[in-house]
Motif scaffolding. Structure first.
Motif, PDB file in Angstrom:
ATOM      1  N   GLN A 183      25.471 -40.598  34.261  1.00 40.36           N
ATOM      2  CA  GLN A 183      25.921 -39.972  35.493  1.00 40.36           C
ATOM      3  C   GLN A 183      27.433 -40.127  35.671  1.00 40.36           C
ATOM      4  OE1 GLN A 183      23.406 -40.494  38.974  1.00 40.36           O
ATOM      5  NE2 GLN A 183      22.066 -41.777  37.715  1.00 40.36           N
ATOM      6  N   ASP A 241      32.120 -33.530  40.331  1.00 38.21           N
ATOM      7  CA  ASP A 241      32.918 -32.462  39.726  1.00 38.21           C
ATOM      8  C   ASP A 241      33.740 -31.725  40.781  1.00 38.21           C
ATOM      9  OD1 ASP A 241      31.747 -33.136  37.293  1.00 38.21           O
ATOM     10  OD2 ASP A 241      30.240 -31.529  37.407  1.00 38.21           O
ATOM     11  N   ILE A 242      33.134 -31.464  41.925  1.00 38.68           N
ATOM     12  CA  ILE A 242      33.836 -30.781  43.016  1.00 38.68           C
ATOM     13  C   ILE A 242      34.955 -31.666  43.561  1.00 38.68           C
ATOM     14  CG2 ILE A 242      33.575 -29.929  45.386  1.00 38.68           C
ATOM     15  CD1 ILE A 242      30.709 -29.052  44.487  1.00 38.68           C
ATOM     16  N   CYS A 253      31.054 -39.937  45.053  1.00 39.97           N
ATOM     17  CA  CYS A 253      30.393 -38.643  44.859  1.00 39.97           C
ATOM     18  C   CYS A 253      29.795 -38.639  43.459  1.00 39.97           C
ATOM     19  CB  CYS A 253      31.401 -37.498  44.983  1.00 39.97           C
ATOM     20  SG  CYS A 253      32.143 -37.352  46.619  1.00 39.97           S
ATOM     21  N   ASN A 264      27.669 -36.886  40.157  1.00 37.02           N
ATOM     22  CA  ASN A 264      27.298 -35.730  39.345  1.00 37.02           C
ATOM     23  C   ASN A 264      28.005 -34.443  39.776  1.00 37.02           C
ATOM     24  OD1 ASN A 264      25.660 -37.389  37.704  1.00 37.02           O
ATOM     25  ND2 ASN A 264      24.113 -37.379  39.319  1.00 37.02           N
ATOM     26  N   LYS A 265      27.288 -33.412  40.232  1.00 34.56           N
ATOM     27  CA  LYS A 265      27.926 -32.141  40.574  1.00 34.56           C
ATOM     28  C   LYS A 265      28.912 -32.295  41.724  1.00 34.56           C
ATOM     29  CE  LYS A 265      24.270 -29.199  38.831  1.00 34.56           C
ATOM     30  NZ  LYS A 265      23.286 -28.166  39.122  1.00 34.56           N
ATOM     31  N   LEU A 266      28.590 -33.144  42.681  1.00 35.05           N
ATOM     32  CA  LEU A 266      29.516 -33.375  43.791  1.00 35.05           C
ATOM     33  C   LEU A 266      30.774 -34.089  43.285  1.00 35.05           C
ATOM     34  CD1 LEU A 266      29.650 -32.732  46.773  1.00 35.05           C
ATOM     35  CD2 LEU A 266      28.616 -34.937  47.259  1.00 35.05           C
TER      36      LEU A 266
END
Length: 121
Positions: free
Chosen positions: A25, A58-59, A52, A54-56
């Protein structure tokens, strides 16, 4: 119904996110300053350490920077402390974000909305 704890934090980011791997992760961490003036007119600041995943993450890496204004929502809070430059322990809260809202204005002055993107209701 079980118990729950929800927290919403709005404030300015203290430094660019730091990214690391935890197993498979990705986590991006940054601190958010939440300030107010007390009854005596003195400024009080609490630092909230936001993680934050994983995908959050990345953002966060792409859009969150030092001095960004953000709003973060979390479902759990951990108490911690950090040491300031003078060696004095300072309180902190640690949260795992489940929602991240970027509140900065677009650099070109555009608010990010166009007539095509407006919701028709």
């Amino acid at each position: 119904m079980g118990s729950s704890l929800n927290m919403q934090v709005t404030g300015y980011v203290g430094s660019d996110p730091q990214v690391r791997q935890v197993g498979e992760q990705t986590v991006a961490s940054f601190s958010v300053a939440v300030s107010r003036k007390n009854r005596a007119g003195e400024k009080q600041t609490v630092w909230v350490r936001v993680s934050c995943w994983n995908k959050l993450a990345d953002i966060a890496v792409k859009y969150v920077h030092k001095s960004s204004l953000v709003q973060v929502t979390a479902e759990w809070v951990r108490l911690s402390a950090w040491t300031d430059q003078g060696g004095t322990p300072q309180p902190s809260l640690d949260i795992d974000a489940n929602r991240l809202v970027l509140l900065d204005r677009a650099e070109n002055g555009d608010n990010g909305h166009s007539e095509e993107s407006d919701i028709p209701f």
